[in-house]
Enzyme design. Structure first.
Site, PDB file in Angstrom:
ATOM      1  N   CYS A   1       8.525 -55.029 -17.795  1.00 19.18           N
ATOM      2  CA  CYS A   1       7.704 -55.330 -16.616  1.00 19.18           C
ATOM      3  C   CYS A   1       6.998 -54.078 -16.119  1.00 19.18           C
ATOM      4  O   CYS A   1       5.845 -54.113 -15.711  1.00 19.18           O
ATOM      5  CB  CYS A   1       8.572 -55.862 -15.490  1.00 19.18           C
ATOM      6  SG  CYS A   1       9.226 -57.478 -15.828  1.00 19.18           S
TER       7      CYS A   1
ATOM      8  N   CYS B   1      -7.103 -45.807 -17.191  1.00 21.74           N
ATOM      9  CA  CYS B   1      -6.430 -47.104 -17.268  1.00 21.74           C
ATOM     10  C   CYS B   1      -5.150 -46.998 -16.444  1.00 21.74           C
ATOM     11  O   CYS B   1      -4.997 -46.077 -15.664  1.00 21.74           O
ATOM     12  CB  CYS B   1      -6.140 -47.497 -18.714  1.00 21.74           C
ATOM     13  SG  CYS B   1      -4.996 -46.414 -19.547  1.00 21.74           S
TER      14      CYS B   1
END
Lengths: 122, 419
Positions: free
Chosen positions: B191, B376
């Site tokens: 996650c 990013c």
């Protein structure tokens, strides 16, 4: 070769668990594939015999067909040695494909086949 | 007439008392039950919350991590004030506030092949709320050895999965029956790396608590199924019928039919070695001609120099930094772009220019007219993108931000949303 159209079957194919990223980032696809696959399994899927040759289209054939016709990138994340790569579960009409004969399951028109990658996050 | 009334009244009474009995005995069973929750993160928090609220008598929590601020969007038992505290201790505190009568047994060490059996033997049910593949295999094998059902949850981005392994036990499949061979570590994201919508772990963790409660109270029908949840789907829940236990499974198979042995498995090696640490990889220094620190980029922006930012994640606040242009995430995924940058650079039509977000790209010389910085989330994809641009011969300043937007949030702008 005559151009007579070979019989085809229509399937609903779904991808999940991240696999959809390899297929244009679309989860749900409707595909029409030849009703018969070249024999034996694992042969080149771009060439399929017209009419009655080959074997009835099964999931092994569908995997090869999807790789050749629908997959957009990084084939190794979908297919490995003629089947799905480890970590992918295949469902035939909401049932684990192992209960249906895995790659040898003969596809029927209207079947829903789901490819789902196992998740690990939490 | 009177007779009918009498009968229906009795019937009603019976029904009420049945419900009462079910609830009362159920509550008693919960009080007497013990559940081990492995992982006090995105799945573990909601699971613990409902197990505690339901009154499960004894709850073990195993996790070696400490609370970080970026956990709080999904790990709902932890708080800002408890950042830095062991997750199991933070969770234990939260549970005490919900129900002080519950016996909580926190374990701050990591679950390993050598301590798993000892740590888990004393619980009726095990919940797999972990975030990595080696631990998932270890938990599955341990649950089989201990004859315990394993309520396993997993979640990533918008998707979740729920399954009870070793249900029966000895009837339903174990994790190894379903996935005898692990996928490559590159395919196994957590996650923290891939991102997740907190409510997705909330849904799956809550369902794990539900399944545990059903098992404890005897309300589970015993059929092995796998539930898949995809938040964005028109039909978000799909429940599928699973195979039975595999007699040849090296873990739960029948004694003389087992193929292969588990023995002293090194679980990390079995899963293809250490999973790449994407956070650390995104933070590598790199060459100064290829990478720039977030702080340096900020200083550069403050000078008012015109630069171009190619931002693959979310738009920077252009007004705040008065930067020349900001190009938000392109229509073409980064991975498709870097696979063949030339294909997106070679034509002069508008689409391709939009695709890489370089409207000032001069195709004749492949020279960028403005200094270009790529950013990013963690600083991995942007490294690949810079390399791809260089490989097709693009000249000029092209760098990416070390550590990506995470680093920006840490070094430059604390208010920048971290995800």
């Amino acid at each position: 070769m005559s151009a007579t159209s070979s019989p085809a079957i229509s399937l609903k194919v779904e991808f999940g668990g991240g696999l959809e990223l390899l297929f244009s980032n679309e989860r749900s696809h409707t595909v029409t594939i030849p009703a018969r696959a070249p024999s034996p399994a694992g042969a080149d899927t771009d060439v399929h015999p017209p009419g009655g040759g080959g074997r009835p289209a099964d999931i092994a054939f569908l995997i090869a067909w999807l790789r050749a016709n629908l997959l957009q990138e990084r084939a190794e994340l979908f297919e490995e040695n003629g089947t799905v790569r480890p970590g992918i579960l295949v469902l035939v009409n909401d049932t684990d494909w192992e209960l249906e004969g895995e790659g040898e399951y003969v596809l029927k028109d209207g079947d829903e086949i789901v490819f789902i990658s196992t998740l690990h996050g939490g | 007439m009177a007779l009918v009334c009498q009968a229906s009244t009795n019937c009603m009474r019976n029904k009420i008392s049945w419900a009462e009995v079910t609830i009362k005995t159920g509550q008693l069973k919960l009080q007497q039950a013990s559940v081990a929750v492995v992982g006090a993160g995105g799945l573990g928090c909601p699971a613990l919350q409902y197990l505690a609220a339901a009154g499960v008598g004894r709850i073990g929590i195993i996790d070696h991590d400490v609370v970080e601020i970026s956990n709080l969007q999904r790990q709902v038992l932890h708080t800002e004030a408890r950042v830095g505290m062991h997750k199991v201790l933070s969770a234990a505190k939260a549970i005490e506030q919900i129900n002080s009568r519950i016996r909580v047994e926190p374990v701050t060490s990591a679950l390993t092949a050598s301590n798993a059996q000892t740590l888990l033997a004393d619980y009726d049910i095990i919940l797999d709320c972990t975030d990595n593949l080696p631990t998932r295999y270890l938990l599955s094998d341990t649950a089989v050895q201990l004859n315990r059902p394993l309520v396993s949850g997993a979640a990533q981005q918008f998707d979740g999965q729920l399954c009870i392994y070793n249900l029966g036990p000895g009837q339903g499949p174990c994790f190894r029956c379903l996935f005898p061979k692990p996928p490559a570590p590159e395919m196994a994201g957590s996650c923290e790396e891939l991102g997740i919508l907190g409510a997705v772990t909330g849904v799956i963790g809550t369902l794990q608590a539900m399944e545990a409660i059903k098992l404890i109270t005897g309300l589970h029908d015993g059929r092995p199924t796998l539930l898949m949840y995809s938040a964005l789907s028109a039909l978000p829940f799909r429940n599928i019928k699973l195979r039975a236990r595999r007699p040849t499974c090296p873990s739960c198979g029948t004694e003389d039919e087992k193929v292969g042995k588990i023995g002293e498995t090194d679980y990390v090696a079995f899963c293809g070695g250490q999973r790449p640490d994407w956070v650390a990889r995104g933070l590598v220094e790199g060459h100064e001609n290829l990478r720039i620190r977030a702080k340096e980029l900020k200083d550069l922006l403050m000078t008012g120099r015109r630069v171009r930012i190619i931002d693959y994640e979310m738009p920077f606040d252009t007004e705040q930094y008065a930067m020349s242009t900001n190009i938000p995430r392109s229509d073409i995924p980064l991975k498709v772009f870097v696979a063949n940058p030339a294909a997106h650079l070679s034509t002069t039509d508008e689409t391709s220019e939009k695709a890489i977000g370089c409207s000032t790209l001069n195709n004749a010389t492949l020279e960028l007219t403005e200094d270009t910085y790529l950013v990013c989330r963690l600083g991995n994809d942007s490294q690949i993108a810079v390399e791809a641009l260089k490989s097709v011969g693009m000249k000029g300043v092209i760098k990416d931000v070390i550590g990506g937007l995470r680093a920006w949030a840490k070094e430059v702008d604390e208010m920048f949303p971290v995800y």
